[in-house]
Design an enzyme around this catalytic site. Structure first.
Site, PDB file in Angstrom:
ATOM      1  N   LYS A  10      -9.527   1.312  -1.796  1.00 35.72           N
ATOM      2  CA  LYS A  10      -9.687   1.235  -0.319  1.00 35.72           C
ATOM      3  C   LYS A  10     -10.993   1.247   0.174  1.00 35.72           C
ATOM      4  CE  LYS A  10      -6.991   1.060   4.040  1.00 35.72           C
ATOM      5  NZ  LYS A  10      -5.716   1.632   4.631  1.00 35.72           N
ATOM      6  N   GLU A  52       0.862  -1.266   0.096  1.00 34.27           N
ATOM      7  CA  GLU A  52       0.046   0.145   0.011  1.00 34.27           C
ATOM      8  C   GLU A  52       0.925   1.167  -0.017  1.00 34.27           C
ATOM      9  OE1 GLU A  52      -1.654   0.712   4.156  1.00 34.27           O
ATOM     10  OE2 GLU A  52      -3.357   1.437   3.342  1.00 34.27           O
ATOM     11  N   CYS A 106      -4.588  -3.374   2.845  1.00 31.32           N
ATOM     12  CA  CYS A 106      -4.440  -3.095   4.416  1.00 31.32           C
ATOM     13  C   CYS A 106      -5.469  -3.191   5.182  1.00 31.32           C
ATOM     14  CB  CYS A 106      -3.933  -1.493   4.529  1.00 31.32           C
ATOM     15  SG  CYS A 106      -3.030  -1.748   6.192  1.00 31.32           S
TER      16      CYS A 106
END
Lengths: 334, 334
Positions: B128, B47, B184
């Site tokens: 995300k 990320e 993540c």
């Protein structure tokens, strides 16, 4: 002001096809007394605790199959099971226990009940939602059948969290513990845990019977070694208990059967108590009757529920539609 | 007829606040070459791979913040990032890499893209969905901020699985691998994995930056020891990768940043490649730049997808309504 409870998992060694129900109840009571002596006030027993895991067999005779079911509406009041609940009442211990339920209408469920010693009654019932295995016997003669889909229908009660009355240790009116029940294969489905997580669950109670072999490959040349099959099954059991407890910031208590049932079919045991950070707090050391205990502080759920898994702040339900709109898999085009 | 791929995770040691982008790109290219030398044809990078994890800082000056974002619509064609993609093209390696995306309209996302060497283009983008942390700085001066909610909006592209063109090893027309990207914190949300699982995903690609400390308690008397905080964070990272891979019968590749960023904020590393039975196939041994590889057989996903996690046979979506009907927690009455 603390919310500390002493809880236990009562692991049960093998129960065989012809083991009398009353004999098994005596063993369950022995485990219950042992847990109470250690200070536990909540004890979880395995799935189908009063009999062998009979779904591994095909029964041609209906009466043979019926004998594994409880037909009384309230097994806490009928023989021979009631002796377990009477002892729980005497000891002031709540219990969660699994059994094969046959309703007056003839419907069959793989069920668990929660008995409150304070209320002296069965105050919650759960019926297993995820029924694994097959309806028809496997064609491979060397496989072990797992006929749960033949013998049980999927539970129709959903995932209803509930509070255990009188289990709080403080006198300030803070809420009683929020509990939820799962049975065996259910623990591998994160949707089930999440339905409880969304009700603020603090402790998941889960009985199980998990084979140490792969039913599809048992005894065939396709089999992995029995040692690897067993260690994999134990690792995957703990993995789902730990991860789902962590992802829902709750404790969990897993009580299994263990050892060689019906003289030859091994169950993994591996009973354990897990904390809200995913850590194992206690685990069984044997593959026989055994009690494990842990003192748990329910307020330890708050760190996760208020921060990293604060659902209200972080969940994005608009992106989750597939989870309920779609049962099976739809692959992207090649 | 096999569907074997060699895949890699490229872990990145610390990147600091003032590290020039071009310098980091050189390191990424070095990792890419190392993976290619080992035979990998798909490499996952972390990320926000081109910068430090800048969300731990509050920037008073807008231009300072803007410098961490990529403003070009296609970073595979613009400097200095394009050098990485040109090398991937030269080596015939697909890559997945994370970056801070600023759209022409000024919207900010924490994004990842999938570059296909065969098609020589970015063929998939993920933004995300689960943005952790807070919008406002934490009141406790000793805490470490985690201001992702301030700097990024939640991804608006959902969870779209896709097939990687030309990555199948067989010539019989069987499907290319089905991939999905997470970033993540997303990996801690089973709904995200399930949305991909319901598309038959075979490999999840996940870059991350995970603190080795608890941001809320960093440097305060409430802190657990740094060693325990770090080992807990690593254990929980692996736990969610392993359990969610198992529950969706897929492989996963997790590539993190590691070591002391900005000279003092430790990230866990712990990059790993996981199999569909939940087993770890490879994991990083260092907390610096490091490539790990594994040869994976996509057909190993079938055992789970066809039996224990055969969604069409076993899922009971009628009981999962809460998962989408309810964002936050509603507790049962006391």
């Amino acid at each position: 002001m603390s919310r500390i409870l002493k809880v236990a998992a009562a692991q049960l060694g093998p129960v065989h096809l012809d083991t009398p129900r009353a004999e098994t109840v005596v063993r369950l009571i022995r485990l219950l007394k042992s847990a109470a002596r250690q200070g536990a006030t909540l004890v979880v027993f395995p799935e189908l605790a009063f009999t062998t895991f009979f779904a591994r067999h095909l029964f041609d005779e209906p009466t043979r199959l019926e004998a594994f079911f409880e037909h009384d509406k309230d097994i806490s009041r009928s023989s021979p099971t009631k002796a377990l609940f009477e002892e729980a009442q005497r000891l002031g211990v709540d219990i969660c226990v699994g059994y094969a339920e046959k309703t007056p209408e003839g419907r069959a469920f793989n069920s668990a009940i929660y008995y409150s010693a304070k209320q002296d009654r069965v105050m919650a019932k759960y019926r297993k939602v995820h029924i694994p295995g097959t309806r028809e016997p496997l064609p491979d003669k060397a496989a072990v059948n797992h006929l749960e889909k033949r013998y049980f229908e999927p539970g129709d009660l959903g995932f209803q969290a509930f509070r255990a009355p009188g289990k709080r240790q403080n006198a300030d009116g803070a809420g009683d513990p929020i509990l939820g029940m799962l049975i065996c294969n259910d623990r591998r489905w994160p949707e089930a845990w999440r339905c409880y997580g969304l009700q603020g669950v603090e402790v998941i109670l889960c009985g199980y019977n998990t084979p140490a072999y792969n039913p599809h490959f048992w005894g065939t040349s396709k089999a992995m070694s029995p040692e690897i099959a067993k260690s994999t099954a134990i690792a995957q059991h703990k993995l789902v208990m730990q991860a789902n407890s962590y992802m829902n910031s709750c404790f969990s208590i897993a009580a299994g059967k263990a050892g060689l049932e019906d003289g030859q079919y091994e169950l993994i045991g591996g009973s354990c108590i897990v904390g809200p950070e995913g850590q194992i707090l206690a685990e069984a050391a044997t593959t026989d009757d055994e009690v494990i205990c842990a003192e748990i502080d329910l307020d330890e759920c708050r760190q996760g529920k208020e921060h990293i898994f604060n659902f209200a702040q972080h969940r994005r339900v608009e992106t989750y539609r597939r989870v309920v709109d779609q049962v099976g898999v739809t692959q992207p085009d090649s």
